[in-house]
Design a protein around this motif. Structure first.
Motif, PDB file in Angstrom:
ATOM      1  N   ARG A  85      59.214  54.088  25.303  1.00 13.27           N
ATOM      2  CA  ARG A  85      60.328  55.135  25.076  1.00 13.27           C
ATOM      3  C   ARG A  85      61.256  54.949  23.983  1.00 13.27           C
ATOM      4  N   LYS A  86      61.781  55.855  23.814  1.00 11.78           N
ATOM      5  CA  LYS A  86      63.000  55.474  22.483  1.00 11.78           C
ATOM      6  C   LYS A  86      64.265  55.659  23.218  1.00 11.78           C
ATOM      7  N   GLY A  87      65.216  54.730  22.668  1.00 12.31           N
ATOM      8  CA  GLY A  87      66.456  54.670  23.804  1.00 12.31           C
ATOM      9  C   GLY A  87      66.438  53.118  24.328  1.00 12.31           C
ATOM     10  N   PHE A  88      67.410  53.061  24.713  1.00 16.33           N
ATOM     11  CA  PHE A  88      67.608  51.949  25.130  1.00 16.33           C
ATOM     12  C   PHE A  88      68.619  51.361  26.310  1.00 16.33           C
ATOM     13  N   ILE A  89      68.511  50.667  27.373  1.00 14.61           N
ATOM     14  CA  ILE A  89      68.970  50.226  29.073  1.00 14.61           C
ATOM     15  C   ILE A  89      70.138  49.653  28.355  1.00 14.61           C
ATOM     16  N   THR A  90      70.956  49.646  29.587  1.00 15.60           N
ATOM     17  CA  THR A  90      72.260  48.437  29.281  1.00 15.60           C
ATOM     18  C   THR A  90      72.288  48.266  30.501  1.00 15.60           C
ATOM     19  N   ASP A  91      72.432  46.796  30.378  1.00 18.71           N
ATOM     20  CA  ASP A  91      72.201  46.130  32.079  1.00 18.71           C
ATOM     21  C   ASP A  91      73.290  45.428  32.006  1.00 18.71           C
ATOM     22  N   VAL A  92      74.503  46.022  33.187  1.00 18.27           N
ATOM     23  CA  VAL A  92      75.640  45.339  33.777  1.00 18.27           C
ATOM     24  C   VAL A  92      75.346  44.263  35.341  1.00 18.27           C
ATOM     25  N   VAL A  93      76.231  43.298  34.765  1.00 18.82           N
ATOM     26  CA  VAL A  93      75.664  42.183  36.640  1.00 18.82           C
ATOM     27  C   VAL A  93      77.121  42.316  36.917  1.00 18.82           C
ATOM     28  N   VAL A  94      77.524  43.069  37.820  1.00 21.86           N
ATOM     29  CA  VAL A  94      78.702  42.886  38.660  1.00 21.86           C
ATOM     30  C   VAL A  94      78.579  41.037  39.586  1.00 21.86           C
ATOM     31  N   THR A  95      80.049  41.330  39.985  1.00 24.79           N
ATOM     32  CA  THR A  95      80.080  40.496  41.281  1.00 24.79           C
ATOM     33  C   THR A  95      81.174  40.569  42.676  1.00 24.79           C
ATOM     34  N   ASP A  96      80.970  39.407  43.448  1.00 21.66           N
ATOM     35  CA  ASP A  96      82.669  40.086  44.058  1.00 21.66           C
ATOM     36  C   ASP A  96      83.481  39.051  44.457  1.00 21.66           C
ATOM     37  N   ASP A  97      83.186  37.941  43.169  1.00 20.45           N
ATOM     38  CA  ASP A  97      84.369  36.919  43.096  1.00 20.45           C
ATOM     39  C   ASP A  97      83.893  35.338  44.244  1.00 20.45           C
ATOM     40  N   THR A  98      83.054  36.168  45.118  1.00 18.16           N
ATOM     41  CA  THR A  98      82.734  34.630  45.503  1.00 18.16           C
ATOM     42  C   THR A  98      81.741  33.811  44.960  1.00 18.16           C
ATOM     43  N   ILE A 106      73.460  46.366  37.572  1.00 14.83           N
ATOM     44  CA  ILE A 106      73.139  47.266  37.619  1.00 14.83           C
ATOM     45  C   ILE A 106      72.731  48.121  36.399  1.00 14.83           C
ATOM     46  N   SER A 107      71.926  49.389  36.350  1.00 16.76           N
ATOM     47  CA  SER A 107      71.078  49.893  34.676  1.00 16.76           C
ATOM     48  C   SER A 107      71.429  50.984  34.957  1.00 16.76           C
ATOM     49  N   PHE A 108      71.800  50.803  32.870  1.00 20.41           N
ATOM     50  CA  PHE A 108      72.222  52.782  32.748  1.00 20.41           C
ATOM     51  C   PHE A 108      71.096  52.827  31.352  1.00 20.41           C
ATOM     52  N   PHE A 109      70.411  54.016  32.175  1.00 25.74           N
ATOM     53  CA  PHE A 109      69.433  54.240  30.615  1.00 25.74           C
ATOM     54  C   PHE A 109      70.255  55.195  29.692  1.00 25.74           C
ATOM     55  N   ASN A 110      70.371  54.749  28.610  1.00 23.49           N
ATOM     56  CA  ASN A 110      70.821  55.035  27.549  1.00 23.49           C
ATOM     57  C   ASN A 110      72.841  55.373  27.642  1.00 23.49           C
ATOM     58  N   GLY A 111      73.145  54.292  28.348  1.00 24.22           N
ATOM     59  CA  GLY A 111      74.422  54.461  28.743  1.00 24.22           C
ATOM     60  C   GLY A 111      75.061  54.010  28.019  1.00 24.22           C
ATOM     61  N   HIS A 112      75.711  54.661  27.125  1.00 28.07           N
ATOM     62  CA  HIS A 112      76.896  54.810  26.073  1.00 28.07           C
ATOM     63  C   HIS A 112      78.777  54.631  26.214  1.00 28.07           C
ATOM     64  N   GLN A 113      78.362  55.416  27.259  1.00 29.68           N
ATOM     65  CA  GLN A 113      79.475  55.004  27.867  1.00 29.68           C
ATOM     66  C   GLN A 113      79.815  53.866  28.887  1.00 29.68           C
ATOM     67  N   ALA A 114      78.861  53.460  29.233  1.00 32.39           N
ATOM     68  CA  ALA A 114      78.920  52.341  29.829  1.00 32.39           C
ATOM     69  C   ALA A 114      78.776  50.933  29.419  1.00 32.39           C
ATOM     70  N   GLU A 115      78.537  50.854  27.979  1.00 30.55           N
ATOM     71  CA  GLU A 115      78.509  50.297  27.196  1.00 30.55           C
ATOM     72  C   GLU A 115      79.453  50.172  27.132  1.00 30.55           C
ATOM     73  N   ARG A 116      80.374  51.077  26.613  1.00 31.04           N
ATOM     74  CA  ARG A 116      81.999  50.954  25.959  1.00 31.04           C
ATOM     75  C   ARG A 116      82.694  50.710  26.184  1.00 31.04           C
ATOM     76  N   ASP A 117      82.784  51.629  28.124  1.00 28.08           N
ATOM     77  CA  ASP A 117      83.344  50.996  29.014  1.00 28.08           C
ATOM     78  C   ASP A 117      83.569  49.442  30.034  1.00 28.08           C
ATOM     79  N   LEU A 118      82.536  48.618  30.132  1.00 24.68           N
ATOM     80  CA  LEU A 118      82.210  47.924  31.136  1.00 24.68           C
ATOM     81  C   LEU A 118      81.583  46.897  30.274  1.00 24.68           C
ATOM     82  N   ARG A 119      82.875  45.869  30.081  1.00 21.72           N
ATOM     83  CA  ARG A 119      83.133  45.068  29.505  1.00 21.72           C
ATOM     84  C   ARG A 119      83.830  44.108  31.320  1.00 21.72           C
ATOM     85  N   PRO A 120      83.453  42.747  30.237  1.00 26.59           N
ATOM     86  CA  PRO A 120      83.349  40.961  31.547  1.00 26.59           C
ATOM     87  C   PRO A 120      84.806  41.586  31.579  1.00 26.59           C
ATOM     88  N   ARG A 121      84.805  41.324  32.929  1.00 22.30           N
ATOM     89  CA  ARG A 121      86.428  40.969  33.930  1.00 22.30           C
ATOM     90  C   ARG A 121      86.447  42.505  34.641  1.00 22.30           C
TER      91      ARG A 121
END
Length: 746
Positions: A85-98, A106-121
């Motif tokens: 289908r049209k659109g994209f998926i933003t895959d974010v991997v998070v850690t507990d630092d251990t 974590i997967s976001f469908f058409n996650g424009h805000q996630a793509e913009r805000d969820l940067r490494p660190r």
């Protein structure tokens, strides 16, 4: 969580509708998702836990298939196009630092805000339901909130040290949005009209913070010590409110005027004791003496009698009934099912012998009559039983809910005995009480042991006696878990084992969770232990064992050729149930396939083996009750807990617990641990949220015990709570009618 779960609204702003302080839009969202409508209800919606900003959530401990709020650091973020289908998926991997495998995708469908805000660190709170996909835990389209990290917060050390409260939230109303609303209310609410339910001397002794400070610190703490002190204050307040309600009820009962039932030295009780073919255990003698003294008093006895399966509670209760009859009164025994009522009727008549045939040919002089009254009796027999109860001819009337009918009357009802109390509510008990001329004495019996803390919390207005020892002749019961997933060949061995027992002249029970293909239980016979029976997972597609199908199967089983097999369940008519049970008791049936109708009270001494199919579908207490049907005649009993669940499945922990011990009190503690206490005061009794908001009965025995002592002292000095009006208001507000009923269910 519903508004019924809130602690007491109080005068002033606490009674105001939320929209008066935060506007209609915000208030509507809170009401829609949380059911909270007033300022007091919102401020009493406490966080369920707190996150320290420097401590990330341990990813390997996050529960699956539950709504969670986690604090994690973004490890990576990538974007990919969807294939179909049209659109994209933003895959974010998070850690507990251990390090290691401590990461979550974590997967976001058409996650424009996630793509913009969820940067490494970046640090963020994520709220959603964790599922498993391709063997790995994942979150899909969760809500998220960024948090400042050291690098982002700069010199804001004070902010960085503040704990993050986490509220029970919903998919569309995450925890941090609730927090914002609460903090907005805290800024403008007027606490001047707030009255403290805790007496001043208790506040001083406990060094509790003020009520206003406690509300601020539990919702917006500056450091972990703040919310802990606030929580301790509210936890004790909750305990005192509950215990004062119970103490007040207990004092009110003690002040009622009842008819003393002192018995006689040469009456039915003396004749019964003289003819007993066995010696009462020390426990039976001790409890009997207590009951005799309380029945002789001029205020109502209100006692809870706990006893292990087969500990002889019925004999103790029967002796109390005979003392009342010797005093000119009657006793009513309320049983939860017709099978159990009929069994009580049969066994009490048998043990009394001629003493139960008063006025009949061959009956003992001065004897009484034992009458059975159930809803499905023929009209003529039912009318005759009602006449015997109204005329006083029947000294003992045994029945089911039919006893509660308006047209059932007693000549002089002096004692109510409630068997398996957890099946009845306050309405049933009170429906019987009003049939007496004066408040009758009450004896509540249960074979499901209750931990002391639960007894103090739920049955605190009843005095408690416990029978721990088993009478002579009770044989040990060995319990074994039969895992068919790892040992499929054992299914044939089960029936070979049953045949061995039958060939030795013994009898066998086979218990199933269902009657047939069109039911989810036992028809007209309610499960006794809904509190610990598990809720079936929608993904569990197993076909559960059904009485009708198992009977057909076993009648063609080669190992059971020639064995007399019958079925027993709640949908059979009364005569058929009675005849089947009588045939089994008489040894005319070798193997009985049944639902839980045989769970309590059924007493067939020749039964030595019980096979419980799909045992994982029953709760701990129910399994303990069921296996108590074997080993009752001096012959060793065996119980096989059969399950097709794979080894290591969480539901098999219950089976492990039951197989490990026959001590019902140990099992009751384990039961509470496994089902997280459930709704101790409410009707929803398996897991989930409890109306005990901060108290945990297994963890806080010292708090409950102290509150009980304080409550009793308060009520002794101030029975009407005139000098403790804030505490009385808290009781009235906290104990809504549903909770009040459950506190009265003893």
């Amino acid at each position: 969580m519903s508004s019924a779960n809130a602690t007491p609204p109080v005068p002033g702003d606490f009674d105001k509708p939320l929209d008066r302080l935060i506007g209609k839009a915000s208030a509507a969202g809170i009401e829609k998702h949380l059911g909270l409508t007033t300022v007091g209800e919102l401020l009493n919606y406490f966080p369920r836990r707190y996150l320290n900003r420097g401590e990330l959530t341990a990813i390997d401990k996050i529960p699956v298939n539950e709504d969670v709020t986690i604090l994690a650091r973004v490890l990576s973020a990538t974007k990919r196009r969807m294939r179909e289908r049209k659109g994209f998926i933003t895959d974010v991997v998070v850690t507990d630092d251990t390090g290691g495998l401590s990461s979550l995708k974590i997967s976001f469908f058409n996650g424009h805000q996630a793509e913009r805000d969820l940067r490494p660190r970046v640090l963020a709170l994520f709220s959603g339901k964790v599922t498993v996909y391709n063997g790995a835990r994942t979150l899909t389209n969760p809500l998220f909130e960024l948090l400042p990290d050291d690098e982002l917060a700069g010199h804001e050390a004070e902010f960085h040290a503040r704990p993050v409260p986490v509220y029970s939230a919903t998919a569309k109303l995450p925890s941090w949005k609730i927090q914002r609303v609460v903090e907005a209310v805290l800024v403008i609410v007027d606490f001047s009209g707030l009255r403290d339910p805790l007496p001043a001397e208790i506040v001083r002794r406990g060094k509790f913070m003020s009520l206003e400070d406690a509300y601020h610190q539990i919702h917006s703490p500056s450091d972990p010590q703040d919310w802990q002190r606030a929580r301790d204050r509210f936890r004790y307040q909750e305990a005192l409110v509950l215990q004062t309600a119970l103490a007040r009820r207990r004092a009110q009962t003690a002040a009622e005027d009842a008819t003393a039932r002192r018995g006689s030295a040469d009456g039915l009780l003396a004749a019964f004791d003289a003819g007993l073919p066995f010696t009462l255990t020390p426990g039976q003698q001790s409890v009997g003496a207590v009951l005799a003294a309380e029945l002789s008093a001029q205020h109502p006895m209100n006692r809870l009698l706990q006893g292990e399966v087969g500990s002889g509670k019925t004999v103790v209760a029967l002796r109390a009934m005979l003392q009342v009859i010797d005093s000119g009164g009657q006793a009513a025994l309320l049983a939860p099912t017709e099978v159990l009522a009929a069994q009580h009727h049969q066994s009490i008549r048998a043990i009394l012998g001629p003493l139960a045939e008063g006025g009949m040919l061959g009956g003992a002089d001065g004897g009484t009559q034992v009458t059975l009254l159930t809803g499905s009796m023929p009209a003529a027999a039912r009318k005759r039983a009602m006449l015997d109860a109204a005329a006083g001819t029947a000294g003992i009337v045994i029945g089911t809910h039919a006893l509660l009918s308006d047209n059932v009357q007693f000549f002089d009802l002096g004692l109510i005995v409630v068997d398996e109390q957890h099946r009845f509510g306050v309405e049933q008990r009170d429906a019987l009480r009003v049939k007496a001329h004066k408040p009758p004495h009450l004896l509540v019996m249960t074979a499901t042991p209750i931990p002391r803390t639960v007894a103090m919390t739920v049955f605190g207005d009843l005095d408690t006696s416990v029978l721990r020892e088993l009478p002579a002749g009770r044989a040990p019961i060995s319990t074994h878990q039969v895992g068919l997933a790892e040992h499929p060949a054992w299914v044939r061995r089960i029936w070979t084992r049953a045949r061995e027992e039958i060939d030795a002249g013994r009898q066998v029970y086979v218990v199933c969770p269902r009657i047939g293909t069109d039911d989810d239980g036992d028809g007209s016979e309610p499960l006794s232990d809904q509190s610990s029976a598990p809720t079936r997972d929608a993904r569990d597609t197993r076909e559960l064992a059904e009485v009708t199908a198992v009977v057909e199967q076993l009648r063609t089983e080669p190992a059971l050729a020639g064995v007399r097999i019958e079925a027993l369940h709640g949908r059979l008519d009364t005569d058929e149930k009675t005849d089947t049970m009588a045939a089994f008791a008489a040894g005319e049936v070798d193997l009985l396939v049944s639902t839980t109708v045989i769970e309590v009270g059924v007493d067939v001494h020749n039964a030595t083996l019980m096979v419980i199919l799909d045992a994982d579908r029953f709760g701990i207490s129910q399994l303990h009750q069921l296996r108590g049907r074997v080993g009752r005649g001096g012959l060793p009993g065996t119980c096989l807990l059969v399950t097709s669940l794979e080894a290591g499945h969480p539901s098999r922990r219950r089976l492990d617990a039951v197989a490990a011990t026959t001590d019902g009190f140990i099992l009751s503690q384990e039961d509470l641990k496994l089902r997280r206490e459930g709704d101790i005061l409410g009707a929803s009794q398996s897991g989930g949220r409890s109306t005990l908001r901060l108290l945990r009965v297994l963890q806080h025995e010292d708090i409950i015990s102290q509150a009980r002592d304080d409550a009793w002292e308060i009520v002794q000095k101030d029975p009407q709570l005139r000098e403790n009006s804030a505490l009385e208001a808290a009781i009235e507000a906290y104990l809504n009618p549903e909770k009040e009923a459950f506190l009265e269910r003893g």
